[in-house]
Write a protein that holds these residues in place. Structure first.
Motif, short mmCIF file in Angstrom:
data_model
loop_
_atom_site.label_atom_id
_atom_site.label_comp_id
_atom_site.label_asym_id
_atom_site.label_seq_id
_atom_site.Cartn_x
_atom_site.Cartn_y
_atom_site.Cartn_z
N UNK A 136 0.83 -1.20 0.00
CA UNK A 136 0.00 0.00 0.00
C UNK A 136 0.87 1.25 0.00
N UNK A 137 1.89 1.25 0.85
CA UNK A 137 2.78 2.40 0.96
C UNK A 137 3.57 2.64 -0.33
N UNK A 138 4.09 1.56 -0.90
CA UNK A 138 4.90 1.70 -2.12
C UNK A 138 4.05 2.20 -3.29
N UNK A 139 2.82 1.71 -3.39
CA UNK A 139 1.97 2.07 -4.52
C UNK A 139 1.39 3.47 -4.41
N UNK A 140 1.14 3.93 -3.18
CA UNK A 140 0.49 5.22 -3.01
C UNK A 140 1.39 6.31 -2.49
N UNK A 141 1.58 6.40 -1.16
CA UNK A 141 2.35 7.50 -0.58
C UNK A 141 3.75 7.64 -1.17
N UNK A 142 4.45 6.54 -1.35
CA UNK A 142 5.82 6.65 -1.86
C UNK A 142 5.84 7.09 -3.32
N UNK A 143 4.93 6.53 -4.12
CA UNK A 143 4.90 6.88 -5.53
C UNK A 143 4.50 8.34 -5.73
N UNK A 144 3.51 8.80 -4.94
CA UNK A 144 3.09 10.19 -5.05
C UNK A 144 4.20 11.14 -4.67
N UNK A 145 4.90 10.85 -3.57
CA UNK A 145 6.00 11.70 -3.14
C UNK A 145 7.13 11.70 -4.17
N UNK A 146 7.37 10.55 -4.80
CA UNK A 146 8.43 10.47 -5.81
C UNK A 146 8.08 11.32 -7.03
N UNK A 147 6.82 11.29 -7.43
CA UNK A 147 6.39 12.12 -8.56
C UNK A 147 6.52 13.61 -8.24
N UNK A 148 6.17 13.96 -7.02
CA UNK A 148 6.28 15.36 -6.61
C UNK A 148 7.75 15.77 -6.53
N UNK A 149 8.60 14.90 -6.03
CA UNK A 149 10.04 15.19 -5.95
C UNK A 149 10.61 15.41 -7.35
N UNK A 150 10.18 14.60 -8.32
CA UNK A 150 10.65 14.78 -9.70
C UNK A 150 10.21 16.14 -10.26
N UNK A 151 9.01 16.55 -9.91
CA UNK A 151 8.54 17.88 -10.31
C UNK A 151 9.41 18.96 -9.68
N UNK A 152 9.73 18.81 -8.40
CA UNK A 152 10.58 19.78 -7.72
C UNK A 152 11.97 19.83 -8.34
N UNK A 153 12.49 18.69 -8.77
CA UNK A 153 13.80 18.68 -9.44
C UNK A 153 13.80 19.62 -10.64
N UNK A 154 12.73 19.57 -11.41
CA UNK A 154 12.63 20.44 -12.59
C UNK A 154 12.53 21.91 -12.20
N UNK A 155 11.83 22.18 -11.11
CA UNK A 155 11.68 23.57 -10.68
C UNK A 155 12.99 24.13 -10.12
N UNK A 156 13.76 23.29 -9.47
CA UNK A 156 15.08 23.71 -8.97
C UNK A 156 15.99 24.02 -10.15
N UNK A 157 15.97 23.17 -11.17
CA UNK A 157 16.77 23.40 -12.36
C UNK A 157 16.39 24.70 -13.06
N UNK A 158 15.10 25.04 -13.01
CA UNK A 158 14.61 26.26 -13.65
C UNK A 158 14.80 27.50 -12.78
N UNK A 159 15.30 27.32 -11.56
CA UNK A 159 15.52 28.45 -10.66
C UNK A 159 14.27 28.95 -9.96
#
Length: 221
Positions: A136-159
């Motif tokens: 349950x944790x791997x499919x939901x909370x962890x996956x959602x946080x990972x997707x959000x972290x990937x979005x943040x990576x792009x925003x950090x790169x863009x300043x």
């Protein structure tokens, strides 16, 4: 003389696969109804088969135990929810707007009675079957946080954001959004969050998040 063309068999692989998926979905829907009504311990494979409109023999063809059925149901539902909630436009320069929309959608979906019941069920079953909790944790909370972290990576790169650890920041944002609301619901105190409560929580989450991770945050450290 023209040679007759043989008719395509009706039971083509694609047709059979489609029927298999439909039957599996039918079983999962029946299981969802029973698990929500009776909880994990109270549910039986017989009741699930009856709710799904299949025989117990058919049920066991698809799932060999109540545990495997419960794991499949919770995993698929959480994966689907994570995919829907965390479709974030990394090229949109208005990060506040993107996160505000995410916060509202996230709290609205997380606060439904069905979702709260699912969390209670998983917590109740996890002590006896820890693999269910992990799935349950791997499919939901962890996956959602990972997707959000990937979005943040792009925003950090863009300043647009200043974040040293985007995985931590993703968890911070989600925790800020749900602050107080889901805990209350898990203990059956009050109903789902109102739109005013959601709005207030998200506004506070955005304010605190940008104070810590806004584009100028790194300069203040």
């Amino acid at each position: 003389m023209a040679r007759a063309t043989a008719a395509a068999p009706s039971n083509s692989p694609s047709t059979e696969e489609s029927a298999e998926r439909a039957k599996r979905r039918q079983i999962l829907e029946g299981a969802r109804q029973v698990f929500l009504a009776s909880g994990f311990d109270g549910a039986s494979m017989g009741e699930i088969a009856k709710a799904a409109g299949v025989s117990k023999g058919t049920l066991y063809v698809y799932f060999d135990s109540k545990e495997s059925l419960f794991a499949a149901l919770t995993t698929e539902e959480k994966q689907g929810l994570a995919e829907v909630l965390f479709k974030l436009d990394a090229d949109d320069p208005d990060v506040r707007s993107v996160l505000t929309q995410l916060g509202h959608t996230y709290l609205t979906r997380m606060g439904t009675p069905e979702h709260i019941s699912s969390i209670r069920m998983v917590i109740g079953a996890a002590e006896k079957f820890p693999a269910l909790g992990q799935a349950f944790y791997e499919a939901g909370p962890r996956q959602g946080a990972a997707r959000l972290a990937a979005y943040f990576d792009r925003q950090v790169q863009a300043g647009r954001l200043s974040i040293a650890d985007t995985s931590v920041a993703a968890q911070h944002f989600l925790d800020l959004c749900v602050s107080g609301l889901m805990r209350r619901q898990l203990f059956a105190v009050g109903g789902p969050p109102t739109q005013d409560e959601i709005k207030k929580n998200v506004e506070n989450a955005i304010r605190v998040f940008f104070a810590a991770y806004g584009p100028d945050a790194g300069k203040r450290q």
